[in-house]
Design a protein around this motif. Structure first.
Motif, PDB file in Angstrom:
ATOM      1  N   LEU A 130       5.299  -1.833  10.772  1.00 44.91           N
ATOM      2  CA  LEU A 130       5.257  -1.903  12.422  1.00 44.91           C
ATOM      3  C   LEU A 130       4.541  -0.524  12.792  1.00 44.91           C
ATOM      4  O   LEU A 130       4.182  -0.421  13.943  1.00 44.91           O
ATOM      5  CB  LEU A 130       6.952  -1.724  12.743  1.00 44.91           C
ATOM      6  N   GLN A 133       1.175  -1.526  13.056  1.00 46.16           N
ATOM      7  CA  GLN A 133       0.804  -2.385  14.116  1.00 46.16           C
ATOM      8  C   GLN A 133       0.864  -1.697  15.451  1.00 46.16           C
ATOM      9  O   GLN A 133      -0.127  -1.828  16.285  1.00 46.16           O
ATOM     10  CB  GLN A 133       1.813  -3.638  14.193  1.00 46.16           C
ATOM     11  N   MET A 134       1.843  -0.592  15.694  1.00 44.95           N
ATOM     12  CA  MET A 134       1.753   0.074  16.891  1.00 44.95           C
ATOM     13  C   MET A 134       0.638   0.709  17.131  1.00 44.95           C
ATOM     14  O   MET A 134       0.048   0.877  18.311  1.00 44.95           O
ATOM     15  CB  MET A 134       3.221   1.122  16.618  1.00 44.95           C
ATOM     16  N   GLU A 183       2.308  -4.919  23.264  1.00 45.42           N
ATOM     17  CA  GLU A 183       2.688  -5.106  21.673  1.00 45.42           C
ATOM     18  C   GLU A 183       2.815  -3.801  20.865  1.00 45.42           C
ATOM     19  O   GLU A 183       3.829  -3.415  20.143  1.00 45.42           O
ATOM     20  CB  GLU A 183       1.611  -5.866  20.912  1.00 45.42           C
ATOM     21  N   SER A 187       6.201  -2.820  19.178  1.00 46.39           N
ATOM     22  CA  SER A 187       6.326  -2.456  17.637  1.00 46.39           C
ATOM     23  C   SER A 187       7.094  -0.876  17.734  1.00 46.39           C
ATOM     24  O   SER A 187       8.026  -0.817  16.940  1.00 46.39           O
ATOM     25  CB  SER A 187       5.030  -2.407  17.177  1.00 46.39           C
ATOM     26  N   TYR A 212      12.701  -7.140  10.640  1.00 40.77           N
ATOM     27  CA  TYR A 212      11.210  -7.006  11.198  1.00 40.77           C
ATOM     28  C   TYR A 212      10.608  -8.273  11.399  1.00 40.77           C
ATOM     29  O   TYR A 212      10.029  -8.265  12.402  1.00 40.77           O
ATOM     30  CB  TYR A 212      10.460  -6.463   9.843  1.00 40.77           C
ATOM     31  N   TYR A 216       9.328  -8.748  15.153  1.00 41.10           N
ATOM     32  CA  TYR A 216       7.850  -8.972  15.639  1.00 41.10           C
ATOM     33  C   TYR A 216       7.701 -10.285  16.060  1.00 41.10           C
ATOM     34  O   TYR A 216       6.630 -10.473  16.969  1.00 41.10           O
ATOM     35  CB  TYR A 216       6.899  -8.388  14.301  1.00 41.10           C
ATOM     36  N   ARG A 220       5.825 -11.149  19.512  1.00 40.39           N
ATOM     37  CA  ARG A 220       4.402 -11.676  19.494  1.00 40.39           C
ATOM     38  C   ARG A 220       4.286 -13.109  20.229  1.00 40.39           C
ATOM     39  O   ARG A 220       3.371 -13.463  20.786  1.00 40.39           O
ATOM     40  CB  ARG A 220       4.231 -11.718  17.991  1.00 40.39           C
TER      41      ARG A 220
END
Length: 279
Positions: A130, A133-134, A183, A187, A212, A216, A220
């Motif tokens: 995460l 991704q953040m 997003e 995240s 998670y 997510y 998403r």
């Protein structure tokens, strides 16, 4: 030079004929932070010394390869007509889900090879992923990609965004939805939620990873619906939305069935890497 009141150059700096891009720097920093945090937690849980570093040697390049192949698969008509573009990742074309699938399979193989718990490792890696991704979405921001549909400047100002984000969302005179930011924020919230749950709640091994997946995939699904650069299945449904829906439903049902079968639960706080009850 970074100017907060104009469009950001995707090239951070040039050294001779070499260009170093913000996207690469951001991804590099994210990997460094993620590996450092994962290694510390893995050591606390009894994984072998340098286990994470050895895993990264396999998982990171295979993950990038998976992210690229996933994208090419769903854009095959274009790449079949332009095969020279297949290796040009600097032109875009890395899909997070492809990277997660390839990286996850590599991690499973490596845990089996080293005879340690795969499920516990997923709990360790969930907040790290995460975090990546953040941060990674800010690379999309600099590149002016992964954005949503056309909006007005007033719309962006009403979101109380800083000026540098509003300016960067102006692409060739048109303002777009900052879906990268949605997003990234989603995240970041998920990262805090997972870390708090893992630290303060008595979760069974695997529940952090399930959290998670549910978190997510849920976010998403809706954010993907706003994007203009989605991969499509036969032009009917967005690939990432379909996969998010499958992951959410599978995670919800699979998680409940798995933990219902646990006669003697093993909790994350008490777990060690070599516990064979939750491999």
């Amino acid at each position: 030079m970074l100017d907060l009141f104009s469009v950001i150059d995707p090239v951070a700096f040039r050294f001779g004929g070499l260009e170093v891009r913000w996207y690469g720097l951001i991804i590099g920093i994210a990997i460094f932070l993620g590996v450092t945090l994962a290694e510390r937690e893995a050591n606390r849980k009894g994984y072998p010394e340098d286990f994470i570093l050895d895993l990264v040697f396999w998982a990171i390049p295979i993950g990038f390869l998976g992210a690229r192949l996933y994208y090419i698969l769903f854009e095959w008509p274009f790449y079949m007509a332009h095969p020279s573009e297949i290796l040009k990742i600097w032109h875009g074309g890395l899909a997070i889900y492809g990277g997660l699938i390839a990286g996850g399979l590599t991690t499973y193989w490596y845990c089996k090879k080293r005879q340690v718990s795969f499920l516990l490792l997923l709990d360790i890696l969930a907040p790290v992923v995460l975090l990546g991704q953040m941060m990674g979405r800010w690379g999309n921001f600099v590149n002016q990609e992964a954005h949503g549909g056309e909006v007005t400047r007033q719309f962006l100002e009403n979101l109380h965004l800083p000026e540098f984000i509003i300016n960067q969302m102006n692409i060739h005179g048109v303002y777009y939805q900052p879906t990268f930011l949605y997003e990234s924020v989603w995240s970041a919230i998920g990262l805090v939620v997972i870390l708090v749950l893992r630290r303060r709640v008595k979760l069974q091994v695997g529940q952090v990873a399930w959290t998670y997946v549910l978190w997510y995939s849920f976010g998403r699904f809706f954010i993907e619906g706003l994007r203009t650069d989605s991969l499509w299945i036969f032009g009917v449904i967005r690939v990432s939305q379909a996969l998010s829906l499958v992951l959410f439903v599978t995670g919800l049902i699979g998680g409940m069935l798995y933990y219902k079968r646990q006669i003697i639960p093993v909790y994350y706080k008490d777990a060690t890497a070599l516990n064979k009850t939750f491999k």
